[in-house]
Design an enzyme around this catalytic site. Structure first.
Site, mmCIF file in Angstrom:
data_model
loop_
_atom_site.group_PDB
_atom_site.id
_atom_site.type_symbol
_atom_site.label_atom_id
_atom_site.label_comp_id
_atom_site.label_asym_id
_atom_site.label_seq_id
_atom_site.Cartn_x
_atom_site.Cartn_y
_atom_site.Cartn_z
ATOM 1 N N LYS A 75 0.820 -1.213 0.000
ATOM 2 C CA LYS A 75 0.000 0.000 0.000
ATOM 3 C C LYS A 75 0.855 1.264 0.000
ATOM 4 O O LYS A 75 0.571 2.225 -0.714
ATOM 5 C CB LYS A 75 -0.913 -0.042 1.225
ATOM 6 C CG LYS A 75 -1.998 1.007 1.266
ATOM 7 C CD LYS A 75 -3.051 0.688 2.304
ATOM 8 C CE LYS A 75 -2.508 0.568 3.704
ATOM 9 N NZ LYS A 75 -2.026 -0.730 4.130
ATOM 10 N N THR A 77 3.995 1.520 -1.068
ATOM 11 C CA THR A 77 4.668 1.576 -2.371
ATOM 12 C C THR A 77 3.736 2.149 -3.431
ATOM 13 O O THR A 77 4.148 2.985 -4.253
ATOM 14 C CB THR A 77 5.136 0.166 -2.780
ATOM 15 O OG1 THR A 77 6.027 -0.335 -1.788
ATOM 16 C CG2 THR A 77 5.837 0.187 -4.129
ATOM 17 N N ARG A 98 2.558 7.705 7.174
ATOM 18 C CA ARG A 98 2.813 7.511 8.593
ATOM 19 C C ARG A 98 4.291 7.216 8.834
ATOM 20 O O ARG A 98 4.988 6.714 7.962
ATOM 21 C CB ARG A 98 1.981 6.340 9.129
ATOM 22 C CG ARG A 98 0.486 6.577 9.098
ATOM 23 C CD ARG A 98 -0.276 5.293 9.382
ATOM 24 N NE ARG A 98 -0.088 4.325 8.325
ATOM 25 C CZ ARG A 98 -0.207 3.019 8.480
ATOM 26 N NH1 ARG A 98 -0.493 2.520 9.658
ATOM 27 N NH2 ARG A 98 -0.048 2.207 7.461
ATOM 28 N N LYS A 109 7.586 -7.396 10.134
ATOM 29 C CA LYS A 109 6.978 -6.730 8.986
ATOM 30 C C LYS A 109 7.978 -5.873 8.202
ATOM 31 O O LYS A 109 7.859 -5.668 7.008
ATOM 32 C CB LYS A 109 5.805 -5.860 9.463
ATOM 33 C CG LYS A 109 4.939 -5.276 8.357
ATOM 34 C CD LYS A 109 3.715 -4.598 8.957
ATOM 35 C CE LYS A 109 2.824 -4.011 7.873
ATOM 36 N NZ LYS A 109 3.407 -2.843 7.227
ATOM 37 N N ALA A 278 -3.278 0.364 12.736
ATOM 38 C CA ALA A 278 -4.700 0.414 12.360
ATOM 39 C C ALA A 278 -5.512 -0.732 12.934
ATOM 40 O O ALA A 278 -6.733 -0.661 12.945
ATOM 41 C CB ALA A 278 -4.835 0.420 10.841
ATOM 42 N N PHE A 306 -3.586 -1.139 6.867
ATOM 43 C CA PHE A 306 -4.278 -2.384 6.561
ATOM 44 C C PHE A 306 -5.407 -2.173 5.545
ATOM 45 O O PHE A 306 -5.257 -1.390 4.613
ATOM 46 C CB PHE A 306 -4.752 -3.065 7.836
ATOM 47 C CG PHE A 306 -3.622 -3.427 8.766
ATOM 48 C CD1 PHE A 306 -2.578 -4.228 8.344
ATOM 49 C CD2 PHE A 306 -3.582 -2.954 10.070
ATOM 50 C CE1 PHE A 306 -1.524 -4.552 9.185
ATOM 51 C CE2 PHE A 306 -2.531 -3.279 10.927
ATOM 52 C CZ PHE A 306 -1.511 -4.074 10.476
ATOM 53 N N PHE A 386 3.600 -7.752 -9.541
ATOM 54 C CA PHE A 386 4.764 -8.564 -9.218
ATOM 55 C C PHE A 386 5.175 -9.323 -10.472
ATOM 56 O O PHE A 386 4.348 -9.598 -11.346
ATOM 57 C CB PHE A 386 4.458 -9.539 -8.079
ATOM 58 C CG PHE A 386 4.373 -8.881 -6.733
ATOM 59 C CD1 PHE A 386 5.438 -8.944 -5.847
ATOM 60 C CD2 PHE A 386 3.232 -8.178 -6.357
ATOM 61 C CE1 PHE A 386 5.364 -8.325 -4.604
ATOM 62 C CE2 PHE A 386 3.154 -7.570 -5.119
ATOM 63 C CZ PHE A 386 4.226 -7.631 -4.240
ATOM 64 N N TRP A 414 7.053 -0.327 -8.059
ATOM 65 C CA TRP A 414 8.239 -0.907 -7.433
ATOM 66 C C TRP A 414 9.378 -1.017 -8.450
ATOM 67 O O TRP A 414 10.514 -0.651 -8.160
ATOM 68 C CB TRP A 414 7.917 -2.298 -6.866
ATOM 69 C CG TRP A 414 9.012 -2.818 -5.965
ATOM 70 C CD1 TRP A 414 9.083 -2.712 -4.615
ATOM 71 C CD2 TRP A 414 10.202 -3.501 -6.384
ATOM 72 N NE1 TRP A 414 10.249 -3.287 -4.144
ATOM 73 C CE2 TRP A 414 10.954 -3.777 -5.216
ATOM 74 C CE3 TRP A 414 10.722 -3.897 -7.620
ATOM 75 C CZ2 TRP A 414 12.192 -4.435 -5.249
ATOM 76 C CZ3 TRP A 414 11.954 -4.543 -7.663
ATOM 77 C CH2 TRP A 414 12.676 -4.811 -6.478
#
Length: 561
Positions: A75, A77, A98, A109, A278, A306, A386, A414
């Site tokens: 999210k 990225t 954030r 993570k 979150a 999230f 991806f 990405w």
């Protein structure tokens, strides 16, 4: 800048030639005297740069996602790549994010600065101590905790607090399960009053939530003073203001209240400020940071933690209602891998094309799209690409989008930075410029507490009903006695499922949401119904990410993700 060999995020970041922060500020119409520099590449922006009238006319884009999976959705990225692309097509854009917590950075993570060629920089600084905002919150929170215990001990300035009613714990910004429940005050009469307590992670601190919702220093002091501490023996409620704590706490937080200016990998502005989790808090950056982005640019891209059931719901029902913000579009991030996982495919097989598993996972995406429309906001699907994604699989999502009359774009930020997200940027601009929708919150704060919880549970999660445990029923009476019924609710729930059971993937139906207790965050201005086995101090995995992180003699960091 071309990706000529496989590189990890840190290696890519370390190859970028950073621009001096004054050059980034200039893109926002600010000169060196308008910012407070923290070295060459970081700065604080004073609150007087917020233009309330400009905020009203700005274009706010919220980036959310489907229910998270171990495969990762990207999210942040997507948010960064979208902001790069919007700048490329001539839209003056700032991404507002954030701050990372050290818990995930050293845990499992990883960091929260994006990835590949869609990153914010300097990523090492941002992922570690940054400008000290989390440290300031930690100190302010623990000051209040110390003042509470000091008052219990005092013979001359004692408020008569019943230690059994104190729920406020201390905080620290690492994952440490051994500190969840502890006994403090041991060691004799000079070392305090023995009682049960514990630690939460800093991102779960009520002061973090307060900082994210505060309008200015005056509002910050008011909210800090409203923190509910507990009851006296004669059942009188005690707040932080009764301890005269708000002034000293605000003094520790004065610089942390100012948002941080950094840059994207393509040299565009990024504002990064605060951020509670979150699943256990509201999961958004600060109101001040979002308003700053809207004041200094034409488009502001922000994200909430999230999925739409957690960060987005809280962003829309708490932050937007509190601050008078109204997003023009919601970008719903999804990946082929995650949808296959929701369709029952094992984690080990997600890079293998599997159209049938993908189709079985589509209901999760469908529900999150429906959630966006509950707020009368037009969603746009971003397929975070991806290398393992097949064209046949991408086409399955395009067919869903056509069936649901939703715009969709492949986001390849990405690998290609802003260039890879231009299709997404164009779709977002179309929605913003063509939509006549007007943001509508899901519920009115003046509804009773049970109705607010049930509205979210049935409308957003898809629950059939809500059950309240004995502790939650007792908490409801306390909330009524304190006259806090009109506060919004910030439900603590697993991020792994739309339900409160992390094993129920896809789109569960017919389930019962169980609320075991309801915490009071009177300073932040919301109530926290806690579901399932949620806790506010995570633990470390068997092999934490910290094992991979190192630094050499020249100060070069490795292993940070």
């Amino acid at each position: 800048m071309k990706n000529t060999k496989p590189l990890n995020d840190l290696e890519i970041a370390q190859q970028v030639e950073l621009k001096h922060i004054t050059l980034i500020a200039a893109k926002l119409g600010l000169d060196a005297d308008d910012i407070e520099m923290y070295g060459k590449y970081k700065a604080k922006i004073p609150l007087n740069k917020i233009d309330r009238e400009k905020v009203k006319t700005g274009n706010l884009i919220l980036v959310s996602a489907i229910s998270p999976t171990p495969a990762g959705e990207g999210k942040t990225t997507v948010s960064i790549g979208l902001s790069e692309a919007l700048n490329r097509i001539g839209k003056k854009t700032t991404v507002v994010l954030r701050e990372p917590s050290l818990g995930p950075v050293f845990g499992i993570k990883g960091g929260a600065t994006g990835g590949g060629f869609s990153q914010v920089l300097p990523m090492e600084d941002i992922n570690l101590h940054f400008t000290g905002d989390f440290s300031a919150i930690e100190k302010a929170h623990n000051l209040l905790a110390a003042l509470i215990d000091n008052n219990l001990q005092s013979k001359t300035n004692n408020l008569g607090l019943d230690a059994r009613t104190i729920s406020l714990k201390r905080v620290m910004d690492v994952n440490d399960r051994s500190l969840r429940n502890i006994v403090i005050g041991l060691g004799g009469t000079g070392s305090g009053i023995p009682r049960e307590s514990g630690f939460d992670i800093t991102a779960a601190s009520e002061i973090m939530a307060i900082m994210c919702l505060a309008e200015d220093l005056e509002d910050l002091k008011r909210r800090l003073g409203n923190i509910f501490v507990g009851y006296t023996y004669d059942k009188r409620p005690i707040y932080a203001r009764d301890l005269q704590a708000e002034g000293s706490m605000a003094a520790l937080l004065k610089d942390a209240l100012k948002p941080n200016l950094v840059q994207t990998i393509e040299g565009n502005p990024a504002i990064i400020h605060l951020g509670p989790f979150a699943n256990i808090a509201q999961g958004t950056n600060s109101v001040i940071a979002t308003r700053m982005g809207l004041s200094l640019s034409d488009y502001t891209v922000t994200e909430a933690g999230f999925g739409s059931d957690l960060g987005a719901e809280k962003f829309l029902d708490i932050k937007c209602q509190s601050a008078g913000l109204a997003p023009k579009a919601i970008v719903l991030t999804t990946t082929i891998r995650a949808l296959k996982y929701h369709g029952g495919a094992p984690l080990s097989s997600l890079t293998t094309p599997d159209v049938e598993a993908l189709k079985k996972g589509l209901p999760n995406l469908e529900k999150h799209l429906e959630n966006a429309r509950l707020y009368n906001i037009t969603p746009v699907i971003a397929i975070n690409k991806f290398i393992s994604d097949s064209e046949e699989e991408i086409e399955v999502i395009r067919e869903l989008a056509e069936r649901m009359q939703v715009k969709v774009a492949v986001a390849d930020g990405w690998a290609r930075g802003g260039e890879g997200a231009i299709e997404l940027a164009e779709k977002v601009v179309e929605v913003v410029e063509q939509s006549e929708d007007e943001f509508t919150p899901l519920y009115d704060w003046d509804m009773d507490v049970i109705t607010k919880i049930e509205t979210i549970a049935t409308g957003i999660y898809g629950a059939e009903k809500v059950e309240f445990g004995p502790k939650a029923k007792k908490d409801l009476k306390t909330i009524a006695n304190l006259k806090l019924d009109n506060l919004p609710v910030c439900i603590a729930k697993t991020q792994k499922s739309l339900s409160d059971d992390p094993t129920l993937l896809g789109r569960p139906k017919g389930f019962t949401l169980t609320v075991r207790e309801i915490e009071i965050a009177a300073g932040a201005g919301f109530l926290i119904p806690i579901t399932g086995d949620m806790m506010r101090m995570p633990g470390l995995p068997g092999h934490p990410a910290s094992e991979r992180i190192d630094i050499d003699q020249e100060g070069n960091i490795s292993g940070l993700i």
